[in-house]
Design a protein around this motif. Structure first.
Motif, PDB file in Angstrom:
ATOM      1  N   LEU A 105       5.683  33.538   4.521  1.00 39.59           N
ATOM      2  CA  LEU A 105       6.792  34.095   5.290  1.00 39.59           C
ATOM      3  C   LEU A 105       7.983  33.144   5.355  1.00 39.59           C
ATOM      4  N   ILE A 106       9.170  33.705   5.235  1.00 35.48           N
ATOM      5  CA  ILE A 106      10.414  33.004   5.521  1.00 35.48           C
ATOM      6  C   ILE A 106      11.062  33.728   6.698  1.00 35.48           C
ATOM      7  N   TRP A 107      11.353  32.991   7.731  1.00 39.87           N
ATOM      8  CA  TRP A 107      11.860  33.558   8.979  1.00 39.87           C
ATOM      9  C   TRP A 107      13.352  33.828   8.853  1.00 39.87           C
ATOM     10  N   SER A 108      13.753  35.079   8.904  1.00 44.52           N
ATOM     11  CA  SER A 108      15.160  35.468   8.872  1.00 44.52           C
ATOM     12  C   SER A 108      15.727  35.368  10.283  1.00 44.52           C
ATOM     13  N   MET A 109      16.784  34.568  10.447  1.00 41.50           N
ATOM     14  CA  MET A 109      17.285  34.224  11.778  1.00 41.50           C
ATOM     15  C   MET A 109      18.805  34.278  11.810  1.00 41.50           C
ATOM     16  N   VAL A 110      19.355  34.859  12.869  1.00 45.28           N
ATOM     17  CA  VAL A 110      20.807  34.914  13.064  1.00 45.28           C
ATOM     18  C   VAL A 110      21.189  33.930  14.156  1.00 45.28           C
ATOM     19  N   ILE A 111      22.223  33.117  13.896  1.00 44.90           N
ATOM     20  CA  ILE A 111      22.675  32.118  14.855  1.00 44.90           C
ATOM     21  C   ILE A 111      24.087  32.449  15.317  1.00 44.90           C
ATOM     22  N   HIS A 112      24.465  31.883  16.460  1.00 44.13           N
ATOM     23  CA  HIS A 112      25.808  32.154  16.990  1.00 44.13           C
ATOM     24  C   HIS A 112      26.331  30.935  17.728  1.00 44.13           C
ATOM     25  N   GLU A 113      27.634  30.919  17.958  1.00 42.22           N
ATOM     26  CA  GLU A 113      28.258  29.870  18.761  1.00 42.22           C
ATOM     27  C   GLU A 113      27.893  30.081  20.234  1.00 42.22           C
ATOM     28  N   GLY A 114      27.989  29.026  21.009  1.00 44.74           N
ATOM     29  CA  GLY A 114      27.756  29.167  22.434  1.00 44.74           C
ATOM     30  C   GLY A 114      26.301  28.962  22.803  1.00 44.74           C
ATOM     31  N   GLU A 115      25.974  29.351  24.027  1.00 48.00           N
ATOM     32  CA  GLU A 115      24.647  29.113  24.586  1.00 48.00           C
ATOM     33  C   GLU A 115      23.855  30.409  24.680  1.00 48.00           C
ATOM     34  N   GLY A 116      22.546  30.256  24.835  1.00 45.81           N
ATOM     35  CA  GLY A 116      21.687  31.385  25.113  1.00 45.81           C
ATOM     36  C   GLY A 116      21.449  32.292  23.919  1.00 45.81           C
ATOM     37  N   GLN A 117      20.860  33.439  24.231  1.00 50.38           N
ATOM     38  CA  GLN A 117      20.538  34.433  23.219  1.00 50.38           C
ATOM     39  C   GLN A 117      21.372  35.681  23.447  1.00 50.38           C
ATOM     40  N   VAL A 118      21.736  36.328  22.343  1.00 52.42           N
ATOM     41  CA  VAL A 118      22.497  37.583  22.407  1.00 52.42           C
ATOM     42  C   VAL A 118      21.684  38.656  21.697  1.00 52.42           C
TER      43      VAL A 118
END
Length: 338
Positions: free
Chosen positions: A37-50
Motif C-alpha cells: 500500500l501507498i497512502w494517498s494523502m492531501v495536505i494543506h496550509e494552516g492547522e488542524g484537519q479539513v
C-alpha cells in the motif's frame, strides 16, 4: 435424465480446498499486506484537519499532522506516502508558479515527514493542476496546453521536490517527454537516486471528481481560451488499450523506474497488459471516485464496508500490480494486521 452417482465421477472435488479457513489461507494465490500500500494523502496550509465532503473519512492534513501520519505509516508497515497539496486560491496563477517554491507547502511537508519517519518513502505529484487558477495540468497558450513549456515547469518543480527530500517523483501531467526531461535533470543535479514512478497510463476519467474538491482545483468546463473544457487532449481516451502500452514503453525508454495505471478498478485489464508486456513494477491508483463509491454504498447499507475495501485492494494484486496507491491505506493496514 437420471444423474450418475457421485462415485462414478473422478474424485476431484475443488471444494475440499475451501472447507476451512486454514486451508483457504494455505492455498491462497494472492496475498495482500500493508507492504503493498501507498497512502494517498492531501495536505494543506494552516492547522488542524479539513474534512473533504465528497470523501467521508478523509481530511486534508496540516504539515504537523502529515509528519505524525508518517510515523503512523511506519508503525503500520506502510512503505510509502503519496503527497497531494491543497493550495490557497490566492497563491495560484496561470503558470502554477508556487509549485516551484522551495519553502512552500510541499517542500515543508516532505521535510517534516522525512524528519519524522525517514524509513517511509515519500512520493510527490509532479503536475501543475493544484497550483494553477484554471485547474489544468499544464500551461495554457492560445487555448491549448503547451507541452514543452509545461515540461520545463515540471522539471523545475520536480527538482525542488527532490531537493526537499522526496524519494519518488510521480509525473501525473501526461505531457510528452517529461520523464526523459526529469531523468536528465536529476542526473545532472546529482540526484540520480531519486526514482520516477510515471503516471504512464492516466485516463481522462470521470472518477477524479472528489479529488478535485480535495485539492481545491480550478473549475474546468468553460471552454474559453483561458480554460479549456476538459483534459482530453492530454489524458488518455478511456476507450484505448493498445495506446497504453505505447505510453508505457515511451516512459520506460525515458528512464521511468516504475509505472502507474490510473484509475484503478475500471482499468484492471490495462494493469494486466502492462505487467505482462514489460515486467516492470506496476502500480495502480485507487482514485477518489472509487473511494467515494465504496464508502457511499457502505453508508447506505449496500456493502459490507471492510470486506469491500479488502476485496477491491486484493483485485489489484490479482491483476499483477506491485502495489496500490489508495486513501484506504491506513485503515486497510490495520485490518490486515488484525
Amino acid at each position: 435424465m437420471t444423474r450418475a452417482p457421485l462415485a462414478s465421477y473422478p474424485a476431484l472435488r475443488l471444494r475440499r480446498l475451501r472447507q476451512a479457513d486454514w486451508i483457504r489461507r494455505l492455498v491462497r494465490e494472492t496475498v495482500l499486506t500493508p507492504a503493498d500500500l501507498i497512502w494517498s494523502m492531501v495536505i494543506h496550509e494552516g492547522e488542524g484537519q479539513v474534512p473533504v465532503g465528497s470523501m467521508p473519512g478523509i481530511a486534508r492534513l496540516s504539515v504537523k499532522e502529515a509528519a505524525a501520519a508518517a510515523r503512523q505509516a511506519k508503525a503500520l508497515g506502510i512503505p510509502a506516502i503519496a503527497v497531494f497539496p491543497h493550495i490557497d486560491g490566492a497563491k495560484k496563477d496561470a503558470q502554477g508558479t508556487v509549485a516551484l517554491d522551495p519553502d512552500g507547502l510541499v517542500a515543508r511537508a516532505v521535510k517534516a515527514m522525512k524528519d519524522a519517519a525517514p524509513e517511509v518513502g515519500i512520493m510527490c505529484d509532479v503536475a501543475l493542476d493544484p497550483f494553477t487558477e484554471h485547474g489544468h495540468d499544464g500551461i495554457v497558450q492560445s487555448g491549448r496546453i503547451d507541452n514543452d513549456a509545461t515540461v520545463e515547469q515540471l522539471v523545475a518543480q520536480g527538482l525542488m521536490q527532490a531537493r526537499a527530500g522526496c524519494d519518488i517523483l510521480a509525473p501525473s501531467d501526461m505531457m510528452d517527454g517529461r520523464c526523459g526531461a526529469l531523468r536528465q535533470a536529476l542526473e545532472t543535479e546529482g540526484l540520480q537516486d531519486v526514482m520516477i514512478m510515471s503516471y504512464a497510463a492516466k485516463y481522462a476519467s470521470a472518477f477524479y471528481g472528489p479529488y478535485r474538491e480535495a485539492i481545491g482545483s480550478g473549475t474546468l468546463g468553460t471552454g474559453s481560451i483561458e480554460n479549456p473544457a476538459d483534459k482530453k487532449t492530454y489524458q488518455m481516451d478511456p476507450a484505448n488499450s493498445d495506446e497504453a502500452l505505447r505510453e508505457v514503453a515511451l516512459d520506460i525508454a525515458e528512464g521511468a523506474d516504475m509505472i502507474m495505471v490510473k484509475p484503478g478498478l475500471p482499468y484492471l485489464d490495462i494493469v494486466r497488459r502492462v505487467v505482462e508486456a514489460f515486467a516492470l513494477p506496476t502500480f495502480a491508483f485507487q482514485v477518489s471516485g472509487e473511494y467515494a463509491m465504496l464508502i457511499a454504498a457502505a453508508q447506505n447499507g449496500w456493502l459490507d464496508e471492510e470486506r469491500a475495501i479488502l476485496e477491491s485492494l486484493g483485485a489489484f494484486k490479482r491483476a499483477g500490480a506491485a502495489g496500490v496507491i489508495t486513501y484506504f491505506a491506513p485503515r486497510a493496514a490495520r485490518m490486515l494486521g488484525a
